[in-house]
Design an enzyme around this catalytic site. Structure first.
Site, short mmCIF file in Angstrom:
data_model
loop_
_atom_site.label_atom_id
_atom_site.label_comp_id
_atom_site.label_asym_id
_atom_site.label_seq_id
_atom_site.Cartn_x
_atom_site.Cartn_y
_atom_site.Cartn_z
CG HIS A 156 -1.74 -1.25 1.32
ND1 HIS A 156 -3.00 -1.41 0.78
CD2 HIS A 156 -1.42 -2.43 1.89
CE1 HIS A 156 -3.43 -2.65 1.04
NE2 HIS A 156 -2.48 -3.29 1.70
CE LYS A 283 12.06 19.59 -9.67
NZ LYS A 283 10.89 19.86 -10.49
CD GLU A 290 9.19 12.69 -14.91
OE1 GLU A 290 8.27 13.47 -15.18
OE2 GLU A 290 10.31 13.09 -14.52
#
Ligand code: ARG
Length: 466
Positions: A156, A283, A290
């Site tokens: 989970h 960043k 992705e």
């Protein structure tokens, strides 16, 4: 524009409608297979006595020459022909005249296109399998590097139990080994000769299809000419194998996106495989991962598209089937590119042992505490309750098991004794596992050796670091 069927019509085809139906711009990728199939067909016509041996020989020579020219200059595979079959026949007729016009005797493009796609998959699937095995090899290398490093496993997406980092890497290698086998099944399914089916009813020439199958390296001949003209099950199986592999790459990508992220930082992405932001100087983005995750959508789409095309087709060949090729080529390209980039990313990962191990400690040892009580005779359900109450107290106080005094342990149950402190650690938890599929260090090293042996076996190459 060149067609193989102009005789039937009063006028030339409408240019826009012709362009809409033409497929050379993508089925040119089948050039090699189309010529290979035609060489075998010319030989089969010769063996059947349909063509004199010298004419069949001339056709074969001319086709081999065409193959050489197409290979050395792929951009020459182009023109206003309807499809690759028309293209090859046009060049052959240009060179041989009427002999070229005899090649299509007893044969239809319906079976030819099925043949070409089967031959194509037969030679391309091993390339994908090799790329998948290379990712497995990279994951095995990371597992080997990790040694006895620990991290939490999740259920989970909450920390569940400590595991070896190696166990985590192998958890992504194992599905890719299944994908490799799934691709092999797709290749086996494509391994049937459709020639001899004609357009729909078979061929009226005495073609020895078993001999023809042997000549082309097929292990069997299709069973029914009507079925063969529209059977694209092998293409759907291939697309399923590609989609499933992409799903696995996507899940691996998602794990790495998260576990390399600032919140976890168990792993660090190589700078060369990360991207920056045009505005935010800090960043470090995992774009390749992705994109793999994103491209999984289109690969699943190719499978759904083909199944949707197939579901409403009436018996026999229908032009809808032309849609199979862009799906197959698209899935192949996407999968091959994704396997390549995932291999690079996995190859460039570094492990942050301290961060990963720290996250493997704390309340996720609760199952081990319960097992400790079970070992001293308490029924598991009762132990679960006792430890649950202890966890509730620790959560309220912002503490974990390591901070409990012996008195506090014994307040929870008098079965706890002084040994408890050294028994409740991530390393002991991992070492306590007993089954071969578990994270027990011995089990993991056996699995790692098996995975490495598999890579060596299927690629003929040892992965780095053996
Ligand atoms: N381009 C066609 C395809 O991909 C080749 C077969 C054409 N057959 C036909 N009867 N039009 O399916």
């Amino acid at each position: 524009m060149t067609t193989l069927w102009s005789g039937r019509f009063d006028t030339a085809p409408d240019a826009a409608a012709f362009e809409f139906g033409a497929s050379l711009r993508f089925d040119r990728r089948l050039f090699e297979d189309d010529v290979t199939g035609s060489i075998a067909w010319a030989r089969a016509l010769g063996r059947a006595g349909v063509l004199p041996a010298d004419e069949a020989g001339r056709l074969e020579d001319a086709l081999r020459d065409l193959l050489r020219r197409g290979r050395s200059d792929p951009s020459s595979i182009d023109g206003s022909d309807e499809d690759v079959h028309t293209f090859v026949e046009r060049l052959l007729v240009d060179q041989l005249g009427d002999s070229g016009r005899r090649l299509h005797t007893g044969r239809s493009r319906n079976e030819q296109v099925s043949l070409d796609l089967r031959l194509y998959l037969r030679r391309r699937i091993p390339v994908l399998q090799r790329a998948a095995a290379d990712v497995v090899g990279a994951l095995a290398d990371r597992a080997a590097d990790a040694g006895d490093a620990l991290m939490p496993a999740f259920t989970h997406f909450r920390p569940a139990q400590p595991v070896l980092v190696a166990h985590f890497f192998l958890s992504h290698a194992v599905p890719l080994i299944r994908d490799h086998a799934r691709l092999a099944l797709a290749r086996d399914e494509a391994d049937a000769l459709p020639l001899g089916s004609g357009a729909i009813a078979g061929t009226a020439y005495a073609i020895d299809v078993d001999e023809l199958a042997r000549d082309l390296g097929f292990s069997r001949v299709v069973a029914n000419s009507i079925d063969a003209s529209s059977d694209r099950d092998f293409a759907a199986t291939f697309l399923y194998a590609c989609a499933m592999t992409m799903v696995h790459l996507s899940r691996l990508s998602e794990d790495l996106v998260i576990l390399c992220g600032d919140e976890h930082r168990f792993f660090e992405l190589a700078d060369a495989l990360s991207t920056g932001s045009s505005m935010m100087p800090q960043k470090k983005n995992p774009d390749p991962l992705e994109l793999v995750r994103g491209k999984t959508g289109r690969t699943i789409g190719h499978l759904v598209a083909l199944l949707t095309t197939l579901k409403g087709l009436p018996t026999g060949y229908n032009k809808d089937l032309q849609e199979d090729k862009e799906a197959v080529f698209g899935a192949e390209d996407t999968l091959l590119g994704s396997l390549g980039v995932v291999r690079l990313v996995v190859g460039g990962l570094t492990l942050n042992r301290t961060r990963a191990a720290a996250a493997a400690s704390g309340l996720l040892l609760a199952t081990d505490v319960a097992d400790y009580l079970v070992g001293r005779g308490m029924p598991f359900r009762r132990a679960h309750e006792v430890v649950g109450a202890l966890v509730r107290k620790l959560v309220a106080e912002g503490r974990d098991f390591a901070s409990l005094s012996l008195d506090e342990w014994r307040a929870a149950s008098d079965l706890f004794d002084a040994a408890v402190a050294e028994r409740i650690t991530p390393a002991v938890s991992v070492a306590a596992k007993r089954t071969p599929q578990s994270t027990a260090p011995g089990a993991v090293s056996t699995r790692l050796a098996e995975v490495r042996a598999w890579v060596t076996n299927v690629t003929g190459q040892e992965s780095a670091g053996i």
